[in-house]
Structures are given as C-alpha cells and as structure tokens.
Design an enzyme around this catalytic site. Structure first.
Site, mmCIF file in Angstrom:
data_model
loop_
_atom_site.group_PDB
_atom_site.id
_atom_site.type_symbol
_atom_site.label_atom_id
_atom_site.label_comp_id
_atom_site.label_asym_id
_atom_site.label_seq_id
_atom_site.Cartn_x
_atom_site.Cartn_y
_atom_site.Cartn_z
ATOM 1 N N ASP A 101 -4.890 -3.434 4.270
ATOM 2 C CA ASP A 101 -5.104 -2.118 4.356
ATOM 3 C C ASP A 101 -6.313 -1.861 3.134
ATOM 4 O O ASP A 101 -5.550 -1.952 2.072
ATOM 5 C CB ASP A 101 -4.028 -1.179 4.351
ATOM 6 C CG ASP A 101 -4.417 0.334 4.435
ATOM 7 O OD1 ASP A 101 -3.911 0.998 5.688
ATOM 8 O OD2 ASP A 101 -5.208 0.830 3.841
ATOM 9 N N ASP B 12 -4.851 0.808 0.934
ATOM 10 C CA ASP B 12 -3.688 0.693 0.028
ATOM 11 C C ASP B 12 -4.130 -0.417 -1.041
ATOM 12 O O ASP B 12 -3.440 -0.272 -2.161
ATOM 13 C CB ASP B 12 -2.692 0.095 0.984
ATOM 14 C CG ASP B 12 -1.944 1.127 1.851
ATOM 15 O OD1 ASP B 12 -1.998 2.503 1.455
ATOM 16 O OD2 ASP B 12 -1.307 0.634 2.830
#
Ligand code: URA
Length: 210
Positions: free
Chosen positions: A201, A204
C-alpha cells in the site's frame, strides 16, 4: 486514439524502485526514495512539453532562447498517496501549481465518489500531470481524470510508480488520449485489488500508517 504507455526504464529509477519494493525498507527510506524517484520521473514526463522562444538579454548580448510554453504546469495529486510525489516533482518544476483530487469508494455501489477537488484558475491554458503511485484497478484514476477533464486543461499526463495490464486497459478504455508514464508494469492484481508483486500500500508506506 493513442493509448500511449511510456515505460521509464532509466537505471536510477529502476534501482530505486527495487529498493522501494522490498518489504524491509523503512518508512524513512521509502519516503526518501519516493522523493528521489519522483524528481527523476518529472524529468522524463516533461521531456516533450511544448516550448516557446522568448527574447532575453545575457550580460553580453540579446538572444532568443526557449522556455516551457503556456501557463504553469499543474501537478494534480490523487489523495492521499499522490502527495508523496509532490516534493520531489516540485524540486524539478518549482513553479508548478498543485491541485488535489479526493475520492473514496462507495462500499455499496463500489463507485468512486468525490469528496475534494481543487485546481488552480485558468486550466484551459495549463498542462496537467496527474499523480497516483499505483494504477491498480484504474477506477479511481478514471474518475479523477473524468473530473479533471471538466476543467478543460490543455493536456493531461498520468504518472505512477507501478501499474499492471488491467489498470492500463481500464484507464485507456476511458481515456485513450491520456498517456501513462510508469517505471513498471507488474503481473496483475490480487483479490484485494493490490498490484502483484507490487510494493504494497503506497499510502501506508509513504506515511507510515501501518
Ligand atoms: N493501492 C496501493 O497502494 N497499492 C496497490 O497495490 C494497489 C492500490
């Protein structure tokens, strides 16, 4: 229409992307790498920008010299991971304007819904670079460019770090006129819509939220 995909295979970009893909790369290193890569991507993406000639004076004499044509470029970040590209690109294009596009996926309809959209004035005379590190399903990129086209920019380019064949197809089925610039076309998507092998991700990893 053209459906252009530019694969940026410069060794510096590929080397840094490999480091970013590694799961043990820390948030600090990932952020530094995204900063460095985005500056290199900006250099490649702007390679064919239209130019105009202007008259200037050097300390010695007058001359005709070239500058980028038109109003200042717009970096349009798709929130939130797109923001990771901003600092590095602004280092190379310091006069660029910055726009933001916020979208979320409605859990019922699975359609992208806009919650934020802010672009500079005078879009008709501007060239836009849309920023989103992962062109995965392509749905949010399509929705972002749909909305952006309502402002009638002079041109649009799309840049990511990693994409896959499905993302490219979905994007170019909707927007064949928007070239994609990417260092990597990975194998595909997993059941959660993540690019594989990918880098996880991107939001993230940039912001350290996992
Ligand atoms: N968004 C990400 O951050 N990573 C993916 O692999 C797909 C979408």
């Amino acid at each position: 229409m053209s459906r252009d995909v530019h694969v940026i295979d410069h060794p510096l970009v590929q080397h840094k992307l490999t480091l970013m893909r590694k799961k043990d790369t820390s948030t600090k290193s990932f952020r530094e790498l995204v900063h460095e890569v985005s500056a290199l991507l900006a250099y490649e993406i702007t390679r064919d920008m239209p130019m105009q000639e202007i008259e200037i004076e050097t300390p010695l004499e007058q001359m005709t010299s070239r500058v980028i044509d038109g109003k200042k470029i717009v970096l349009a970040s798709i929130l939130r991971a797109g923001n990771g590209f901003l600092d590095g690109m602004l280092q190379i294009i310091p006069g660029a304007r910055v726009g933001h596009i916020g979208l979320y996926r409605d859990p019922e309809t699975l359609q992208a819904v806009e919650y934020y959209f802010k672009m500079p004035q005078g879009m008709e005379e501007r060239d836009v670079i849309v920023l989103d590190p992962m062109l995965a399903t392509g749905n949010s990129a399509v929705a972002a460019v749909d909305r952006l086209k309502q402002t009638n920019p002079r041109s649009i380019r799309f840049v990511c770090l990693v994409t896959c064949p499905q993302g490219i197809k979905t994007f170019h089925d909707a927007h064949p006129d928007v070239p994609i610039y990417t260092p990597a076309i990975d194998r595909g998507l997993n059941d959660h819509g993540y690019i594989v092998p990918g880098l996880g991700d991107a939001g993230d990893r940039i912001f350290g939220t996992k």
